[in-house]
Design an enzyme around this catalytic site. Structure first.
Site: not given
Ligand SMILES: [Mg+2]
Length: 424
Positions: A9, A146-147
């Site tokens: 993450d 974003d992950e």
């Molecule tokens: Mg994040």
């Protein structure tokens, strides 16, 4: 080989992408959210402050870095409905977090700097960090901008120190290429990896083994399980179940009785840290949608032009998304949220697949005829579902379906005209 699954993450991703171009804001409370970007405004101000043109020889990037901190807008006195997408860690110290209204944040930390979102920039960094990962560990599953999940199991070195060595390599490679940090959890499965990536944020690595279930996982709140939402959590609390350990102490049949067959059984498995889901390298999207929350609630009659323009833009954006990703769909839908927060959706399925903005607009317009437009509207969204890769759809049995009819505007029970948006 024991399964080793990582969840990676990015740390405060949007904010971190912004700090890369405005390093002068490092360590300051910064929030991302609200309207469009105003970077050009900042440059305009800068040029006004230095009229002698001393900036002209600088590169664009250097100019951004030299914008004085006090040129950036603060959230002090913010009025509006903007919501924070990301806050820097310095801002989080004031209790500010994602999904918080900007007005509330302005009360908590008026000096926080407000930057508008720039999705193009975040998508660029997203592609960059993901390609660095797949160069090292090819089995990766996207979980948003974003992950990602990564399967370390069969990657050379993926088992060393339970995955810590590989996690460190990926973290370092991403940082060297982009300047961005991330946090990684490595565990026997996705469920636990997702929890573990939060243990040492930012820039942390957490390795969890099956034997750590009681010490590391059971003390956590049930809400930390990805899949226990606020509603389920509230119900669990009503039974006195607060931690994952509390949950694990309940009999499976009791959970099934109270939470239904599949969810109850899943809760039981989750509390015992069991999860067999594979890391899926290519997840096909089911639908694509765009929606917008208005600065103020709009009315179908009085704000007809504004609404019509937004509606058309949303359709064009969905069409652009479809084209860019190479999909077409045949279920066109709309979503409305009224001023009382009640939401309605309507959709219509076509005989043929489409990614055409005009057709999407036309069908979405038909859907709009089927909802009450006498209330003021807070949010409007357009969605295209039943997606297939463009060009792979079977030709329909009927060569051509009837074109959608163009009904005249209808009058509802309150005597108000229902369809007021101009159709293309
Ligand atoms: Mg994040």
């Amino acid at each position: 080989m024991p399964r080793r699954i990582a969840h990676l993450d990015m740390d405060a991703f949007y904010a971190s992408c912004e700090l890369l171009r405005y390093p002068q804001l490092k360590g300051l409370p910064v929030v991302i959210g609200g309207g469009r970007r105003k970077e050009d405004d900042l440059l305009g101000k800068l040029q006004a402050a230095y009229p002698d043109g001393e900036w002209t020889e600088d590169s664009f990037v250097e100019r951004l870095e030299r914008i004085p901190v006090d040129f950036f807008p603060c959230i002090e006195g913010y009025t509006g409905r903007g919501v924070i997408t990301t806050a820097t860690y310095a801002a989080r110290q004031f209790g500010i977090g994602s999904a918080m209204g900007l007005m509330k944040a302005a009360k908590l930390c008026p000096q926080a700097i407000l930057l508008p979102v720039d999705f193009d920039r975040y998508r660029h960094f997203s592609r960059t960090f993901k390609s660095i990962i797949t160069d090292i560990a090819p089995v990766m599953q996207d979980r948003g901008v974003d992950e990602v999940y990564i399967d370390f199991t069969d990657v050379p070195g993926g088992q060393r120190e339970g995955g810590r060595v590989l996690a460190r390599l990926i973290q370092k490679s991403i940082f060297e290429a982009t300047g961005l940090t991330c946090s990684v959890g490595v565990a026997p499965n996705k469920l636990i990896a997702k929890m573990a990536s939060e243990f040492h944020k930012p820039n942390g690595i957490s390795v969890v083994h099956e034997a750590d279930l009681q010490t590391l996982i059971w003390p956590l709140a049930c809400r930390k399980i990805n899949g226990v939402g606020p509603k389920a959590d509230e119900k669990l609390k009503g039974f006195g179940i607060h931690t994952i350990g509390d949950l694990a102490a309940r009999e499976q049949h009791w959970l099934v009785e109270n939470f239904g067959k599949s969810y109850g059984a899943w809760l039981h498995e989750a509390s015992w840290g069991r999860d067999d889901r594979p890391v899926e390298t290519e997840s096909e999207p089911v639908s694509m949608s765009r929606e917008t929350t208005f600065e103020r609630d709009l009315h179908a009659v009085r704000d007809r032009e504004e609404l019509g323009a937004v509606f058309t833009r949303l359709c064009q954006q969905v069409a652009t998304d479809l084209h860019r990703k190479g999909y077409e769909g045949k279920t066109i839908g709309i979503k409305l949220r009224y001023d009382n927060f009640q939401a309605v959706t309507r959709d219509q399925t076509l005989a043929e697949y489409t990614a055409d903005a005009k057709q999407i607009r036309q069908i979405a317009g038909q859907c709009l005829k089927r909802v009450d437009l006498s209330r003021r509207i807070r949010l409007l969204g357009v969605r295209v579902g039943s997606l297939v890769k463009a060009g792979t759809a079977q030709p329909p049995i009927a060569a051509y379906s009837e074109p959608p009819d163009q009904d005249p505007p209808q009058v509802n029970d309150h005597g108000q005209t229902q369809l007021l948006f101009p159709l293309d």
